[in-house]
Write a protein that holds these residues in place. Sequence first.
Motif, mmCIF file in Angstrom:
data_model
loop_
_atom_site.group_PDB
_atom_site.id
_atom_site.type_symbol
_atom_site.label_atom_id
_atom_site.label_comp_id
_atom_site.label_asym_id
_atom_site.label_seq_id
_atom_site.Cartn_x
_atom_site.Cartn_y
_atom_site.Cartn_z
ATOM 1 N N ILE A 108 -4.213 3.577 10.142
ATOM 2 C CA ILE A 108 -3.168 2.557 10.110
ATOM 3 C C ILE A 108 -1.841 3.281 10.321
ATOM 4 O O ILE A 108 -1.480 4.170 9.552
ATOM 5 N N LYS A 109 -1.166 2.921 11.373
ATOM 6 C CA LYS A 109 0.091 3.593 11.689
ATOM 7 C C LYS A 109 1.269 2.789 11.167
ATOM 8 O O LYS A 109 1.183 1.574 11.021
ATOM 9 N N THR A 110 2.350 3.484 10.906
ATOM 10 C CA THR A 110 3.540 2.804 10.411
ATOM 11 C C THR A 110 4.772 3.555 10.865
ATOM 12 O O THR A 110 4.662 4.609 11.492
ATOM 13 N N LEU A 153 -1.298 5.429 -6.812
ATOM 14 C CA LEU A 153 -1.180 5.716 -5.388
ATOM 15 C C LEU A 153 0.296 5.974 -5.140
ATOM 16 O O LEU A 153 1.135 5.119 -5.445
ATOM 17 N N ILE A 154 0.617 7.155 -4.607
ATOM 18 C CA ILE A 154 2.018 7.536 -4.550
ATOM 19 C C ILE A 154 2.394 8.048 -3.174
ATOM 20 O O ILE A 154 1.755 8.951 -2.625
ATOM 21 N N ALA A 155 3.433 7.450 -2.609
ATOM 22 C CA ALA A 155 3.870 7.823 -1.262
ATOM 23 C C ALA A 155 4.791 9.037 -1.324
ATOM 24 O O ALA A 155 5.098 9.549 -2.396
ATOM 25 N N ASP A 156 5.236 9.484 -0.164
ATOM 26 C CA ASP A 156 6.064 10.689 -0.089
ATOM 27 C C ASP A 156 7.503 10.439 -0.535
ATOM 28 O O ASP A 156 7.971 9.311 -0.597
ATOM 29 N N GLY A 157 8.187 11.549 -0.804
ATOM 30 C CA GLY A 157 9.623 11.484 -1.090
ATOM 31 C C GLY A 157 9.967 10.993 -2.478
ATOM 32 O O GLY A 157 11.126 10.698 -2.755
ATOM 33 N N GLY A 191 0.795 -1.237 0.000
ATOM 34 C CA GLY A 191 0.000 0.000 0.000
ATOM 35 C C GLY A 191 0.821 1.277 0.000
ATOM 36 O O GLY A 191 0.370 2.289 0.510
ATOM 37 N N GLY A 192 2.012 1.236 -0.565
ATOM 38 C CA GLY A 192 2.763 2.472 -0.762
ATOM 39 C C GLY A 192 3.648 2.883 0.395
ATOM 40 O O GLY A 192 4.655 3.515 0.197
ATOM 41 N N ARG A 193 3.267 2.539 1.619
ATOM 42 C CA ARG A 193 4.141 2.939 2.721
ATOM 43 C C ARG A 193 4.063 2.027 3.933
ATOM 44 O O ARG A 193 4.700 2.293 4.936
ATOM 45 N N TYR A 194 3.275 0.980 3.849
ATOM 46 C CA TYR A 194 3.073 0.139 5.022
ATOM 47 C C TYR A 194 3.810 -1.178 4.910
ATOM 48 O O TYR A 194 4.273 -1.557 3.841
#
Lengths: 402, 370
Positions: free
Chosen positions: B270-272, B292-296, B32-35
């Motif tokens: 949802i924490k990560t 779907l695009i995560a940070d950085g 999911g992009g960051r999890y």
Amino acid sequence: MKKECVAMLLAGGQGSRLKALTRHVAKPAVPFGGKYRIIDFPLSNCVNSGIDTVGVLTQYRPLELNSYIGNGEPWDLDRSDGGVHILPPYLGENEEGSWYKGTANAIFQNINFIDQYDPDYVLILSGDHIYKMDYADMLLQHKRTGADLTIAVQEVPIEEASRMGIMNVDEDDKVYEFEEKPKKPKSNLASMGIYIFSWAKLRKYLIDDEKDEKSSNDFGKNIIPTMLGKGEHLHVYRFAGYWRDVGTIDSLWDANMDMLATDDGVNLFDDDWPIFARTPTQPPHYVGEDATIVHSLLTGGCSVEGEVEHSVLFHSVTVEPGASVKYSILMPGAVVRSGAKVDYSIVAEDAVIEAGAVVGSKPTGADDWGIAVVAGGVKVGKNATVAPAAMVTKNVKEGGKA
Amino acid sequence: MNNLHGLVFAYRSNKDLRELTQHRNTCSIPFGGRYRLVDFTLSSMVNAGITDIGLIVHSSYQSLLDHVGSGKDWDLSRKHGGLRILPPFGYADVISSDYYGRMDSLAGVRSYLENIRQDYVILAGGDLAANLPIQEIYEQHLATKADITTVVTCQNVGEPRSCTYLSSGPDGRVTDVFVHPKSPMGCESLEVYILSKQLLLSVVDHCTTHNIHSFSEGVILAMKDRLHIHTYEFGGYVGRFHTVGAYYEHSMELLDPAVRASLFDPRFPIKTKDQSNPSTYYGLEAHTVDSLIADGCKVEGEVDHCILFRGVTVEKGARLSHCILFQGTHVGAGATLQYAITDKDVLINPGRMLMGHESYPIAIAKRSQV
């Protein structure tokens, strides 16, 4: 435990020139650059420079700033020895104490805090500039020159010098004169409001200054001129990197736009000097099937189905299909509904631009230049218009003008 | 604070996940992009007010430990309680080789189980992508006075040969159990159970002395008539990851807003692990849709129907469609990728072409260069 250098960050500024953006928060807590608040820059600089003890002096609308800083964990400042400390004004014995009267008075009232760490040096910072600076290098120079006070300066175009505090220096960069907003500037070295004092000296001058009833207890107006007058050794530290004051709407907008040039100015992508921030965990942002995103910064929780160009979007911003956002800053939770147009604007937290509304416009020249500002939580109704440079703090009704 | 203790099984390594589990166990697969998968179970537990969680690990757990750390990102770094990592207790005559099933791992941490301060325990795998309403499940467990409550989904999301199915009567009580059938029968068990600490200790002892490895078989199947086993039907989104194909499919489901709404309900975040990335920058020639695009990330090329994790670079002229790019992937100028999954820090050199197919997406192992 003893610390070589303690940082004191003046974060009580009201930021009145940011008007609608500082209705509920102090200036250092104003969002910046997509993921940050202004205070993240000096705080991260401290940590990256190896300074682990920071006092944050707050006064004006401190609630949001206090909870933002919290225990300092995002900056690795949650420490058992040192760490970050919020220092509001307080009353002591016999109701001694008061609001912070000036920058120097704020430090004076916290002499006991600083004394706990018995530091050799104290670094004074303000919470209204965007820059990356290695304070350790400045401290090294301070020690090498044996100065009592080192003032960070930046060369500015001479025509701007008459709006700033100017340091006149000899060939060794020793200060012989300080002029606040000189009509005929003799040099172009502007003070950046970043000072390193030898603590024993500063402590003495703060106590003396406090006894002077006529003093406005300010570093620039009182402490520095007095120290110069007494023949103390003042030195400048030259800084040539990116540094911007973000005290006005135009300068805040401008500096945000600078962040789009990821390789110059403050490079937010540089792993060697990260800027830390407290950010809520948001899922990655979603880019819709008909979306266009060009030359922009986006972050978690956003959903973009319209057009975004040359803009900075904070977390959880929604841009619906057919909406267009250009040359603008959308703060956390802002919503731009279908067909709305946002140009050259700052839309603050949780503001809603309803369908078909038009906020700001592209300037054609210097005459109609201006950034429209929609304050936090404000709703701009369907098909309403917000003029360039307008400052909207109340809801605008459907089809209305502001 | 409620009277519930969390136990997360975080050791499963599924060989059908090929390259994705080369360096990690299933629970620390990025999703999911960051999890990481374990984030979903951990966050669901924390969001239900659970303060004490034991994370049972076995092998290749370096990446998992690096991810969960002290548990502070889930507010589980506590003086009293909080997160406890439970590696195998590998000496004396206790199990030292692989855990054959959950009962082995529970037996391996028996002394920890005895010291649990809550009266009830929830057992869950760390490899489910679901935002489970654990508070509600717990309340149902108390209301029905069941011995065991087991969570099922009737949407059949897993690979039948790796799943257990349950059928239940109109009162919700489990009537039959089907372990690893050829095709789905009844509702799929998510292998999430709530039971009392006392019952847990007694079934652990029973299974240890009878050499039973599996919770589904040794407890649910064998004791369904003796115990009151109740189902809780979960209607929200569930992702289960038994093969690379399933991983790919579930990832792409996240492009559906309804799936995101179920999994990323803002009331139950949802924490990560926090990584302090800057925002993602889209360049002047960037063209991104349905992704779907995560940070950085730095996106200068074309991205269509993709999932980009943190810190991915897509240079000018690169074209990506139907891809999943893990953290730190760098796609050089003019490269073309379709139906590909690139693991962490993969480098795709300029001009390269990689094409998988929807039915068989290609997975490129961690730190490979193409």
